[in-house]
Design a protein around this motif. Structure first.
Motif, PDB file in Angstrom:
ATOM      1  N   THR A 227       0.846  -1.201   0.000  1.00 35.37           N
ATOM      2  CA  THR A 227       0.000   0.000   0.000  1.00 35.37           C
ATOM      3  C   THR A 227       0.879   1.246   0.000  1.00 35.37           C
ATOM      4  O   THR A 227       2.002   1.241   0.494  1.00 35.37           O
ATOM      5  N   VAL A 228       0.327   2.275  -0.596  1.00 37.55           N
ATOM      6  CA  VAL A 228       1.022   3.567  -0.611  1.00 37.55           C
ATOM      7  C   VAL A 228       0.149   4.544   0.162  1.00 37.55           C
ATOM      8  O   VAL A 228      -1.052   4.646  -0.099  1.00 37.55           O
ATOM      9  N   GLY A 229       0.742   5.206   1.150  1.00 35.04           N
ATOM     10  CA  GLY A 229       0.003   6.128   2.025  1.00 35.04           C
ATOM     11  C   GLY A 229      -0.421   7.390   1.301  1.00 35.04           C
ATOM     12  O   GLY A 229       0.004   7.650   0.172  1.00 35.04           O
ATOM     13  N   PRO A 230      -1.282   8.184   1.961  1.00 39.00           N
ATOM     14  CA  PRO A 230      -1.840   9.376   1.300  1.00 39.00           C
ATOM     15  C   PRO A 230      -0.789  10.422   0.931  1.00 39.00           C
ATOM     16  O   PRO A 230      -1.001  11.191   0.005  1.00 39.00           O
ATOM     17  N   GLN A 231       0.314  10.476   1.666  1.00 41.53           N
ATOM     18  CA  GLN A 231       1.296  11.504   1.351  1.00 41.53           C
ATOM     19  C   GLN A 231       2.539  10.906   0.718  1.00 41.53           C
ATOM     20  O   GLN A 231       3.603  11.503   0.747  1.00 41.53           O
ATOM     21  N   GLU A 232       2.360   9.695   0.162  1.00 44.13           N
ATOM     22  CA  GLU A 232       3.522   9.019  -0.403  1.00 44.13           C
ATOM     23  C   GLU A 232       3.304   8.711  -1.874  1.00 44.13           C
ATOM     24  O   GLU A 232       2.181   8.750  -2.377  1.00 44.13           O
ATOM     25  N   GLN A 233       4.412   8.374  -2.513  1.00 41.70           N
ATOM     26  CA  GLN A 233       4.323   7.762  -3.825  1.00 41.70           C
ATOM     27  C   GLN A 233       5.335   6.638  -3.841  1.00 41.70           C
ATOM     28  O   GLN A 233       6.227   6.596  -3.007  1.00 41.70           O
ATOM     29  N   ALA A 234       5.165   5.728  -4.764  1.00 42.56           N
ATOM     30  CA  ALA A 234       6.081   4.585  -4.763  1.00 42.56           C
ATOM     31  C   ALA A 234       6.625   4.357  -6.167  1.00 42.56           C
ATOM     32  O   ALA A 234       6.039   4.786  -7.154  1.00 42.56           O
ATOM     33  N   ILE A 235       7.768   3.713  -6.220  1.00 46.93           N
ATOM     34  CA  ILE A 235       8.388   3.367  -7.494  1.00 46.93           C
ATOM     35  C   ILE A 235       8.657   1.868  -7.475  1.00 46.93           C
ATOM     36  O   ILE A 235       9.140   1.332  -6.474  1.00 46.93           O
TER      37      ILE A 235
ATOM     38  N   GLY B 116      16.180  -4.027 -11.263  1.00 47.53           N
ATOM     39  CA  GLY B 116      17.145  -2.937 -11.076  1.00 47.53           C
ATOM     40  C   GLY B 116      16.757  -1.649 -11.743  1.00 47.53           C
ATOM     41  O   GLY B 116      17.298  -0.598 -11.434  1.00 47.53           O
ATOM     42  N   LYS B 117      15.804  -1.711 -12.690  1.00 51.25           N
ATOM     43  CA  LYS B 117      15.442  -0.492 -13.407  1.00 51.25           C
ATOM     44  C   LYS B 117      14.080  -0.014 -12.927  1.00 51.25           C
ATOM     45  O   LYS B 117      13.177  -0.826 -12.747  1.00 51.25           O
ATOM     46  N   PRO B 118      13.915   1.280 -12.750  1.00 48.60           N
ATOM     47  CA  PRO B 118      12.580   1.757 -12.387  1.00 48.60           C
ATOM     48  C   PRO B 118      11.608   1.527 -13.539  1.00 48.60           C
ATOM     49  O   PRO B 118      11.961   1.697 -14.698  1.00 48.60           O
ATOM     50  N   VAL B 119      10.392   1.114 -13.215  1.00 45.36           N
ATOM     51  CA  VAL B 119       9.380   0.859 -14.241  1.00 45.36           C
ATOM     52  C   VAL B 119       8.766   2.189 -14.635  1.00 45.36           C
ATOM     53  O   VAL B 119       8.238   2.908 -13.796  1.00 45.36           O
ATOM     54  N   GLY B 120       8.831   2.510 -15.918  1.00 44.99           N
ATOM     55  CA  GLY B 120       8.252   3.768 -16.398  1.00 44.99           C
ATOM     56  C   GLY B 120       9.256   4.895 -16.316  1.00 44.99           C
ATOM     57  O   GLY B 120      10.287   4.803 -15.643  1.00 44.99           O
ATOM     58  N   GLU B 121       8.917   5.940 -17.029  1.00 42.80           N
ATOM     59  CA  GLU B 121       9.828   7.082 -17.094  1.00 42.80           C
ATOM     60  C   GLU B 121       9.359   8.190 -16.163  1.00 42.80           C
ATOM     61  O   GLU B 121       8.180   8.524 -16.136  1.00 42.80           O
ATOM     62  N   ARG B 122      10.253   8.753 -15.440  1.00 37.84           N
ATOM     63  CA  ARG B 122      10.004   9.897 -14.550  1.00 37.84           C
ATOM     64  C   ARG B 122       8.619   9.912 -13.896  1.00 37.84           C
ATOM     65  O   ARG B 122       8.381   9.123 -12.984  1.00 37.84           O
ATOM     66  N   GLU B 123       7.686  10.748 -14.388  1.00 39.53           N
ATOM     67  CA  GLU B 123       6.386  10.877 -13.724  1.00 39.53           C
ATOM     68  C   GLU B 123       5.572   9.575 -13.770  1.00 39.53           C
ATOM     69  O   GLU B 123       4.860   9.242 -12.846  1.00 39.53           O
TER      70      GLU B 123
ATOM     71  N   TYR C 167      10.073  -2.473  -4.492  1.00 42.59           N
ATOM     72  CA  TYR C 167       9.392  -1.173  -4.514  1.00 42.59           C
ATOM     73  C   TYR C 167       9.979  -0.267  -3.436  1.00 42.59           C
ATOM     74  O   TYR C 167      10.500  -0.723  -2.428  1.00 42.59           O
ATOM     75  N   LYS C 168       9.880   1.021  -3.692  1.00 45.01           N
ATOM     76  CA  LYS C 168      10.380   2.011  -2.726  1.00 45.01           C
ATOM     77  C   LYS C 168       9.322   3.071  -2.541  1.00 45.01           C
ATOM     78  O   LYS C 168       8.770   3.590  -3.506  1.00 45.01           O
ATOM     79  N   ARG C 169       9.033   3.392  -1.289  1.00 45.48           N
ATOM     80  CA  ARG C 169       8.069   4.465  -1.012  1.00 45.48           C
ATOM     81  C   ARG C 169       8.832   5.773  -0.819  1.00 45.48           C
ATOM     82  O   ARG C 169       9.903   5.803  -0.217  1.00 45.48           O
ATOM     83  N   VAL C 170       8.264   6.859  -1.351  1.00 47.72           N
ATOM     84  CA  VAL C 170       8.880   8.176  -1.180  1.00 47.72           C
ATOM     85  C   VAL C 170       7.832   9.114  -0.578  1.00 47.72           C
ATOM     86  O   VAL C 170       6.731   9.208  -1.110  1.00 47.72           O
TER      87      VAL C 170
ATOM     88  N   HIS D 184       9.665  19.996   0.298  1.00 44.64           N
ATOM     89  CA  HIS D 184       9.058  18.754  -0.167  1.00 44.64           C
ATOM     90  C   HIS D 184       9.826  18.247  -1.398  1.00 44.64           C
ATOM     91  O   HIS D 184      10.508  19.006  -2.070  1.00 44.64           O
ATOM     92  N   ILE D 185       9.688  16.954  -1.617  1.00 51.02           N
ATOM     93  CA  ILE D 185      10.481  16.317  -2.672  1.00 51.02           C
ATOM     94  C   ILE D 185       9.772  16.525  -4.004  1.00 51.02           C
ATOM     95  O   ILE D 185       8.592  16.215  -4.150  1.00 51.02           O
ATOM     96  N   SER D 186      10.494  17.066  -4.966  1.00 54.03           N
ATOM     97  CA  SER D 186       9.861  17.312  -6.262  1.00 54.03           C
ATOM     98  C   SER D 186      10.291  16.274  -7.290  1.00 54.03           C
ATOM     99  O   SER D 186       9.606  16.044  -8.266  1.00 54.03           O
ATOM    100  N   ASP D 187      11.417  15.648  -7.043  1.00 50.69           N
ATOM    101  CA  ASP D 187      11.900  14.650  -8.004  1.00 50.69           C
ATOM    102  C   ASP D 187      12.242  13.374  -7.242  1.00 50.69           C
ATOM    103  O   ASP D 187      13.396  13.125  -6.891  1.00 50.69           O
ATOM    104  N   PRO D 188      11.222  12.532  -6.974  1.00 46.97           N
ATOM    105  CA  PRO D 188      11.461  11.353  -6.131  1.00 46.97           C
ATOM    106  C   PRO D 188      12.462  10.391  -6.751  1.00 46.97           C
ATOM    107  O   PRO D 188      13.234   9.757  -6.038  1.00 46.97           O
ATOM    108  N   VAL D 189      12.445  10.274  -8.080  1.00 44.75           N
ATOM    109  CA  VAL D 189      13.368   9.335  -8.735  1.00 44.75           C
ATOM    110  C   VAL D 189      14.806   9.759  -8.455  1.00 44.75           C
ATOM    111  O   VAL D 189      15.646   8.959  -8.048  1.00 44.75           O
TER     112      VAL D 189
END
Lengths: 303, 364
Positions: free
Chosen positions: B54-62, B67-74, B93-96, B158-163
């Motif tokens: 699960t991803v919390g209300p103030q989080e995002q996940a990748i 080894g490679k992040p799925v999808g590009e940037r946003e 997965y990593k939560r940010v 606040h984090i603007s570029d989580p990747v």
């Protein structure tokens, strides 16, 4: 017999998994991997994703974090160009860029990152002392825009350390650097406090004398302005009176017809005004009408 | 296959009575095999189910696949809710905490103190002037005029570029902290102690914030600075000295205000006086003009009478005046000529009457 295909499939899957584990390794985006063949670094893998390798013991994989690491060096003392002792400590952001170069130099130890930081700590102390010696204290501390070279000094230290890292081919890169602490040796601080205290005293006295002086100026200016105002009013009043006299002079022409009579009449009214109240008059018998007492009326009769 | 297998089947029943022990064994094997199968299926389900997160209300996940992040940037960012990834080691997965406000505090330029002490207000606020300060124990910053001050800051971002935040830095918040520490030192090195502490507190704060923003940009930290609160204080050794300066400033203000009050009073009084002097002159002028013109009028009236008989006119006027004067005069003394033709000597004591008496006398 009945379960043969299923068992076969499971067996194949297991073999596949074992093969994958032996022949494939994955590289995370945040990592850089060095592949060693019989202990000798042969490949540097930066691209994230799965990669092939020969199984252990032919090739083995060593992973390093290639993200920017934070490191702070120890507080060291250095002399400025004008012989002030300054304590300083800097932080750097650094990362491993070339793992094949990094690996043989630091991987021998149990903690290659810590070992690399120890090396950097030494280089940083030297770099700081070298750069500090080229700048007077005023380059560190002076109002911005008036010769403050704080940022330039940080840039110079960064350049020195980058050059050294490159020259030694450590396989790492210092990305940024900033001063984190800057201070004076402890035994100097007491005298700095004394100087600051005397500066404060000067300020106290200055604001006292300034206050009194400014107040004095305000008061004396007020007095001066008031006097000016009154003087102006007086001169205006004199002018007004003068105008009045000039206007009155027009009426005076009437008296020109017989100035002596006019004088006589003025004298009379002046006399009357001056003797209006509480006055004592002393006459002798020659003053009319008291000459009557002396028989002046006889003159009339003689006629 | 079943056709091939069916012939030996009738053979089985007679086998059972032969060895009851082996039959029990095969029963046990079969049932335990069943349990193993069940456990294996369960394991597979658990294995696949472990991919849920699960991803919390103030989080995002990748999701990081091999080894490679799925999808590009946003597109790589997964919003709040339930998500599924392939199980480890394929996916990670990593939560940010992206929309949550992060906070760092810089205390490298502040004297040693604990939050508990600050809360309780028991921290040492003043020290003897001669006490030296050790940078290892108590932090401080040096100002443009080479003075020592304490200064600290709280920064929210606040984090603007989580990747970038995850993949470029081992500890990005630590890097933000370093940037803030550096910004305080840098800003202090360009400010004189009085500007920093009293005259230009807002300017100092702005300078710190600007520097942090610059560093964040330069170091590519992938954050957006929201608020920067800065607090500065004179060294505890000089608390009293700095307070004295403030007191002196206040006294100065008071003295100046008094002077300004005096100025107002004096000037308004002078203005009033000036006005009244001018008014007086105006009324004098009016009176003079009126007097003279009325006298002139009278003169014109009198002149013909005088011309008729100057001598009589003058005599009449004189006597008239004398008469009026003498009625007004309080004491009249008439001196006759003595026997030898000399005026008699007369002495009198002139005593100035007290003004009170005069007013009393004037009434009746």
């Amino acid at each position: 017999m009945k379960r043969n295909p299923l068992i076969l499939a499971i067996g194949l899957l297991l073999v596949l998994i074992v093969c994958l584990l032996l022949f494939v390794f994955q590289v995370r985006k945040s990592e850089v991997v060095v592949v060693t063949t019989f202990g000798k670094p042969t490949r540097n893998v930066v691209e994230p994703g799965p990669h092939l390798k020969w199984p252990w013991p032919i090739e083995s994989v060593h992973r390093f974090d290639q993200r920017v690491q934070n490191f702070e060096d120890k507080l060291t003392e250095g002399l400025t160009q004008d012989s002030f002792n300054l304590l300083s400590s800097v932080y750097v952001g650094w990362k491993i860029t070339n793992a094949t170069a990094f690996f043989p130099k630091f991987a021998g130890t149990s903690e290659p990152i810590a070992e690399a930081e120890r090396v950097m700590d030494r280089m940083l102390s030297n770099a700081k002392i070298a750069v500090m010696g080229k700048h007077p204290l005023s380059d560190f501390l002076s109002p911005s825009g008036e010769g403050n070279k704080f940022t330039e000094i940080e840039g110079e230290i960064l350049n020195v350390i980058q050059a050294q890292v490159r020259a030694n081919n450590y396989g790492l890169e210092v990305v940024f650097l900033g001063i984190k602490k800057l201070g004076l040796p402890e035994n100097v601080t007491a005298s700095v406090f004394e100087r600051m205290q005397s500066e404060r005293k000067v300020l106290v006295e200055k604001s006292q004398t300034d206050g009194e002086r400014d107040a004095q100026i305000i008061r004396s200016e007020a007095d001066r302005n008031a006097n000016e105002l009154l003087a102006k009013a007086d001169s205006e009043a004199t002018q007004i009176r003068g105008k009045g006299e000039a206007e009155a002079a027009k009426s005076l022409k009437a008296f020109q017809e017989n100035p002596e009579l006019a004088n006589f009449l003025f004298s009379l009214s002046a006399l009357e005004n001056s003797l209006k109240e509480k006055s004592t008059l002393i006459f002798d018998q020659h003053t009319p009408p008291f000459d009557l007492f002396g028989g002046a009326s006889t003159n009339l009769l003689k006629k | 296959m079943p056709q091939q297998l069916s012939p030996p089947e009738p053979l089985l029943p007679p086998e059972t009575p032969i060895d009851a022990g082996s039959q029990a064994l095969s029963e046990a094997l079969r049932s335990s095999f069943g349990i193993v199968k069940f456990v294996m299926v369960l394991l597979v389900i658990v294995f696949l189910g472990s991919g849920f997160f699960t991803v919390g209300p103030q989080e995002q996940a990748i999701i990081i696949r091999l080894g490679k992040p799925v999808g590009e940037r946003e597109k790589a960012l997964l919003g709040p809710g339930l998500h599924w990834s392939l199980p480890y080691p394929i996916d990670e997965y990593k939560r940010v905490p992206i929309s949550a406000i992060q906070k760092v505090s810089s205390k490298v330029s502040w004297y040693a103190t604990t939050p508990e002490q600050e809360q309780a207000g028991t921290e040492t606020t003043s020290l003897p002037v001669g006490t030296p300060i050790n940078l290892l124990a108590d932090g401080y910053a040096l100002t443009a005029d080479q003075n020592i001050v304490h200064t600290r800051a709280d920064l929210t971002y606040h984090i603007s570029d989580p990747v970038g935040f995850i993949f470029n830095f081992v500890n990005a918040s630590n890097a933000v902290q370093n940037a803030l520490d550096n910004a305080l030192l840098w800003a202090a090195s360009g400010f004189k102690v009085d500007d920093l502490l009293t005259r230009d507190v807002a300017g100092f704060k702005e300078t710190v914030k600007k520097r942090v923003v610059e560093l964040v940009e330069k170091e590519n930290l992938g954050i957006v600075v929201e608020e920067c609160l800065v607090q500065s204080r004179a060294p505890r050794q000089l608390k009293e000295a700095f307070e004295n300066v403030i007191k002196a400033e206040q006294t100065r203000g008071k003295v100046l205000n008094e002077a300004r009050t005096y100025e107002n009073q004096v000037l308004s009084k002078a203005a009033a006086d000036a006005k009244s002097r001018i008014n007086m002159a105006e009324s004098d002028r009016a009176r003079l003009v009126n007097d003279v013109s009325s006298q002139a009028e009278r003169f014109k009236e009198v002149l013909p009478k005088f011309r008729e008989n100057p001598r009589l006119f003058i005599q009449q006027r004189l006597t008239d005046i004398l008469g009026r004067v003498l009625t007004n005069v309080q004491d009249k003394v008439f001196l006759t000529v003595g026997d030898q033709g000399n005026p008699k000597e007369f002495r009198m004591l002139i005593n100035r009457e007290p003004p009170k008496q005069r007013t009393e006398e004037a009434k009746p």
